[in-house]
Design a protein around this motif. Structure first.
Motif, mmCIF file in Angstrom:
data_model
loop_
_atom_site.group_PDB
_atom_site.id
_atom_site.type_symbol
_atom_site.label_atom_id
_atom_site.label_comp_id
_atom_site.label_asym_id
_atom_site.label_seq_id
_atom_site.Cartn_x
_atom_site.Cartn_y
_atom_site.Cartn_z
ATOM 1 N N ILE A 1 0.695 -1.479 -0.396
ATOM 2 C CA ILE A 1 -0.337 -0.232 -0.117
ATOM 3 C C ILE A 1 0.805 1.089 0.096
ATOM 4 O O ILE A 1 2.176 0.462 0.581
ATOM 5 C CB ILE A 1 -0.726 -0.207 1.581
ATOM 6 C CG1 ILE A 1 -1.965 1.110 1.307
ATOM 7 C CG2 ILE A 1 -0.773 0.389 2.645
ATOM 8 C CD1 ILE A 1 -3.278 0.838 1.992
ATOM 9 N N GLY A 2 0.761 2.264 -0.953
ATOM 10 C CA GLY A 2 1.903 3.807 -0.572
ATOM 11 C C GLY A 2 2.539 2.877 -1.299
ATOM 12 O O GLY A 2 2.081 2.888 -2.487
ATOM 13 N N GLY A 3 3.826 3.651 -0.745
ATOM 14 C CA GLY A 3 4.765 3.641 -1.972
ATOM 15 C C GLY A 3 4.720 2.746 -1.948
ATOM 16 O O GLY A 3 5.965 1.708 -3.289
ATOM 17 N N SER A 4 4.120 1.047 -1.466
ATOM 18 C CA SER A 4 4.235 -0.061 -1.375
ATOM 19 C C SER A 4 4.178 -0.467 -2.639
ATOM 20 O O SER A 4 3.649 -1.998 -2.747
ATOM 21 C CB SER A 4 4.997 -0.825 -0.823
ATOM 22 O OG SER A 4 5.626 -0.283 0.081
ATOM 23 N N SER B 1 6.399 -4.252 1.175
ATOM 24 C CA SER B 1 6.269 -3.676 3.049
ATOM 25 C C SER B 1 7.918 -3.201 3.784
ATOM 26 O O SER B 1 8.388 -4.408 3.830
ATOM 27 C CB SER B 1 5.323 -3.954 3.459
ATOM 28 O OG SER B 1 5.596 -3.240 4.885
ATOM 29 N N LYS B 2 8.095 -2.193 3.511
ATOM 30 C CA LYS B 2 9.116 -1.145 3.825
ATOM 31 C C LYS B 2 9.365 -1.940 5.270
ATOM 32 O O LYS B 2 10.158 -2.098 5.713
ATOM 33 C CB LYS B 2 9.396 -0.174 3.518
ATOM 34 C CG LYS B 2 10.683 0.684 4.202
ATOM 35 C CD LYS B 2 10.571 2.566 3.631
ATOM 36 C CE LYS B 2 11.832 2.937 4.879
ATOM 37 N NZ LYS B 2 12.307 4.240 4.812
ATOM 38 N N THR B 3 7.821 -1.490 5.993
ATOM 39 C CA THR B 3 8.325 -1.959 7.801
ATOM 40 C C THR B 3 7.625 -3.639 7.597
ATOM 41 O O THR B 3 7.925 -4.079 9.118
ATOM 42 C CB THR B 3 7.400 -1.122 8.475
ATOM 43 O OG1 THR B 3 6.081 -1.276 7.720
ATOM 44 C CG2 THR B 3 7.680 0.823 8.508
ATOM 45 N N PHE B 4 7.477 -3.686 6.725
ATOM 46 C CA PHE B 4 6.351 -5.463 6.860
ATOM 47 C C PHE B 4 5.272 -5.337 8.380
ATOM 48 O O PHE B 4 4.388 -6.515 9.401
ATOM 49 C CB PHE B 4 7.513 -6.564 7.032
ATOM 50 C CG PHE B 4 6.994 -7.495 6.147
ATOM 51 C CD1 PHE B 4 6.849 -6.995 4.767
ATOM 52 C CD2 PHE B 4 6.357 -9.012 6.800
ATOM 53 C CE1 PHE B 4 6.428 -8.338 4.018
ATOM 54 C CE2 PHE B 4 6.544 -10.043 5.595
ATOM 55 C CZ PHE B 4 6.543 -9.769 4.714
ATOM 56 N N THR C 1 2.569 -3.061 8.253
ATOM 57 C CA THR C 1 1.633 -2.017 8.208
ATOM 58 C C THR C 1 -0.235 -3.052 8.097
ATOM 59 O O THR C 1 0.046 -4.040 7.483
ATOM 60 C CB THR C 1 1.458 -1.447 5.976
ATOM 61 O OG1 THR C 1 2.842 -0.464 6.442
ATOM 62 C CG2 THR C 1 0.604 -0.670 6.114
ATOM 63 N N ARG D 1 7.740 6.773 -0.475
ATOM 64 C CA ARG D 1 7.227 7.203 -1.842
ATOM 65 C C ARG D 1 7.906 7.539 -2.753
ATOM 66 O O ARG D 1 8.295 7.681 -4.137
ATOM 67 C CB ARG D 1 5.854 8.403 -1.368
ATOM 68 C CG ARG D 1 7.099 9.230 -0.734
ATOM 69 C CD ARG D 1 6.345 10.733 -0.444
ATOM 70 N NE ARG D 1 6.676 11.143 0.352
ATOM 71 C CZ ARG D 1 6.898 11.364 1.997
ATOM 72 N NH1 ARG D 1 6.557 10.401 2.677
ATOM 73 N NH2 ARG D 1 7.542 12.069 3.003
ATOM 74 N N VAL E 1 0.340 10.867 8.990
ATOM 75 C CA VAL E 1 -0.385 9.386 8.824
ATOM 76 C C VAL E 1 -0.714 9.392 9.586
ATOM 77 O O VAL E 1 -1.265 7.407 9.781
ATOM 78 C CB VAL E 1 -0.178 9.185 7.204
ATOM 79 C CG1 VAL E 1 0.528 9.153 6.391
ATOM 80 C CG2 VAL E 1 1.586 8.041 7.929
HETATM 81 O O1 F6P Z 1 0.579 5.258 5.901
HETATM 82 C C1 F6P Z 1 1.965 6.082 4.814
HETATM 83 C C2 F6P Z 1 2.563 4.965 4.499
HETATM 84 O O2 F6P Z 1 4.326 5.330 5.260
HETATM 85 C C3 F6P Z 1 3.576 5.408 3.240
HETATM 86 O O3 F6P Z 1 4.793 6.762 3.859
HETATM 87 C C4 F6P Z 1 4.140 4.050 3.075
HETATM 88 O O4 F6P Z 1 4.542 4.105 1.458
HETATM 89 C C5 F6P Z 1 3.236 3.025 3.001
HETATM 90 O O5 F6P Z 1 2.451 3.954 4.846
HETATM 91 C C6 F6P Z 1 3.548 2.025 3.478
HETATM 92 O O6 F6P Z 1 4.545 1.593 4.376
HETATM 93 P P1 F6P Z 1 5.419 0.361 4.397
HETATM 94 O O7 F6P Z 1 5.846 -0.249 2.578
HETATM 95 O O8 F6P Z 1 5.569 -0.288 5.123
HETATM 96 O O9 F6P Z 1 3.567 -0.980 4.556
#
Ligand code: F6P
Length: 546
Positions: A155-158, A208-211, A213, A271, A503
């Motif tokens: 989602i978002g940038g991912s 997911s950058k953080t895994f 979300t 992003r 956010v």
């Molecule tokens: O909620 C915004 C955000 O943190 C974005 O900046 C990011 O691209 C998106 O959520 C997804 O985050 P992630 O790649 O960690 O799942």
């Protein structure tokens, strides 16, 4: 960080404010009539993009002052800091190094004492190997069938980068593979993306950058259940799931073998990540060679931005023009209008890039800004927009600067379609700028009562971005152009364009509300009266459906 005079006290800012009151009523008709060379003079061609900015409400003096503002704002020092890998994302104490993602082999960019470029290329090589195996059918699913369907969950940038790039480069994609993108927590997104697919032939990329979300992890767990319902054995996960993340620990916990994990780093903002491993679906679709061509387009624009004098620097000019309308004309929005069907998701992608980056209310030192920051970006592909919202742009009361993006060579030549498309984009820019005067309307014999309705005031500013052909390389250059234009604006507004604290609150509140919606017990509600009432109504309606 060196101290810098507040934006509105800078000499160039004050001069621009004074200059604005002199030129605000100047009409593009006059500006063009007075200078027969304006159309050629106010255009720059770089990295395959012909950028015509002559139809903007500017004079040479406007440009001089805007460029002076960039100097006074220390823009060159900010650009150098970006490329050097300084921790310019100060609230998250991070470097901002998407430019390293497209640095060619042999370049060197040091973060915390380590050259990151070899790491970038090691991941690219791993992605290439995997992509080739999927594309050739060598990578088999649990039951031995080749992969036919690739679903990116993120989602978002991912998500926005991968889906935009897939749509944009669909022409170059391997057509016997199906690509889908699941982002929304709304179950419909997952259900519709998978309803006609065979789990035996489906690969999920959990991006997911953080895994952590919520939306992505919920969708990923649903995907795992969906897969195991058909394939039964937990070992199937290894063949049907790969991860793209910075968080090895969470990836392992989810059950994905780290051998099937594609890494990126905390110095890549979500992003700004579509050219990192987050672009794995893009690489599978178009192949490693074309992916590298896209990276080359990004890199060429990076180099243009880093080294070109500001008066010929595309991202600098674009950023300054946006700021001119945003801060002096009080324009609230910017329309991005690609005359290219393949770019249909480009405005949505740009919304995150621009608005998550520059939707900020305090400066780097935490003081409230005394001026407007990021405008609202929106748009649709032309010519569809012409038949819906262009009316307001042409004759409404709001000033909406437009970016018109178009490619000279069609990817799908079909009769006279492309000439008609191009005629439309040129005509729109012309109509926006020059309009139709009351004399012209009268000369057409329009009755007096109708004439006011048919007058086009004109003086609606636009940039035209004309490119030769939509290719992976030109797409890369185009995206980098917008990335750096966002940077230019953020640098002058003196804000952190790379964090996204705005956010957070909604996420925290949602976590609190989820158990209140899931629990059968009528737990007491302690929100405001509106939220309490909405929750009660939801519970009531939900019960009716069960
Ligand atoms: O909620 C915004 C955000 O943190 C974005 O900046 C990011 O691209 C998106 O959520 C997804 O985050 P992630 O790649 O960690 O799942």
């Amino acid at each position: 960080m060196t101290a810098i005079a507040p934006l509105t006290t800078r000499v160039a800012w004050k001069a621009l404010a004074a200059h604005y009151s002199q030129v605000r009523h100047l009409h593009l008709r006059t500006l063009f009539a007075e200078d027969a060379t304006r159309g050629e003079r106010m255009a720059v061609e770089a990295v395959g993009i012909y950028f015509d900015y002559s139809k903007h409400r500017i004079t040479d003096e406007t440009l001089t002052l805007l460029l002076q503002l960039a100097e006074e704002s220390g823009l060159q020092a900010r650009i150098d800091a970006l490329f050097r890998g300084d921790k310019i994302n100060i609230t998250e104490k991070r470097a901002v190094l998407h430019v390293a993602l497209r640095a060619p082999k042999g370049h060197s960019i040091i973060v915390d004492g380590e050259d990151v470029v070899p790491h970038v290329h090691a991941v690219l090589a791993k992605m290439a190997n995997f992509s080739n195996r999927v594309r050739s059918g060598e990578w088999k699913g649990h039951t031995g069938k080749p992969i036919r369907n690739v679903i990116n969950i993120g989602i978002g940038g991912s998500d926005l980068g991968p889906v935009m790039a897939y749509e944009a480069l669909r022409h170059y994609s391997q057509r016997d593979l199906v690509f889908r993108f699941v982002s929304n927590i709304d179950g419909t997104d997952f259900a519709e993306a998978t309803r006609d697919l065979d789990a035996e032939e489906t690969l999920f990329i959990v991006s997911s950058k953080t895994f952590t979300t919520l939306e992505t992890m919920t969708n990923a767990r649903t995907a795992r259940d969906w897969t195991l319902t058909t394939l039964k054995h937990p070992a199937a996960v290894a063949k049907h799931f790969v991860a793209v993340s910075t968080n090895t620990e969470e990836v392992t916990k989810f059950g994905i073998d780290t051998a099937n994990m594609f890494e990126f780093w905390d110095w890549v903002g979500g992003r700004y990540s579509m050219d990192s491993a987050i672009g794995l679906s893009t690489m599978i679709a178009i192949g490693p060679e074309q992916f590298h061509a896209m990276l080359d387009g990004f890199h060429q624009m990076d180099e243009h931005f880093r080294t070109t004098p500001f008066e010929r620097n595309l991202p600098v000019l674009m950023g300054l023009l946006t700021l001119w309308y945003n801060n002096f004309f009080d324009a609230q929005t910017m329309a991005v209008l690609p005359y290219e069907q393949y770019l249909k998701r480009f405005p949505a992608y740009l919304q995150q890039l621009t608005m998550e980056s520059n939707g900020k209310h305090v400066t780097l030192d935490g003081t409230e800004v005394a001026y407007q920051t990021g405008p609202i970006y929106w748009g649709e592909p032309g010519t569809n927009g012409q038949h819906s919202f262009y009316q307001l742009i042409h004759q409404g009361t709001k000033l909406i600067p437009c970016d018109l993006i178009v490619f000279a060579q069609p990817l799908n030549p079909l009769g006279r379609h492309h000439d008609v498309l191009l005629a439309n984009v040129f005509a729109q820019a012309e109509a926006l700028a020059f309009g139709k005067t009351s004399q012209e309307v009268q000369a057409e014999g329009t009755p007096a009562w109708l004439a006011p309705h048919r007058i086009f005031e004109g003086n609606r500013p636009s940039s035209t971005l004309l490119l030769e052909r939509l290719t992976p390389k030109t797409l890369g250059a185009l995206i980098a152009l917008y990335e750096h234009s966002v940077f230019v604006q953020g640098a002058i507004w003196h804000i952190d364009s790379f964090d996204q604290w705005g956010v957070e609150l909604g996420k925290v509140l949602a976590e609190r509300i989820i158990p209140e919606l899931e629990s059968k017990a009528e737990s007491p509600l302690t929100h405001d009266s509106s939220t309490n009432s909405l929750i009660r109504h939801y519970r009531k309606y939900k019960e009716r459906s069960t």
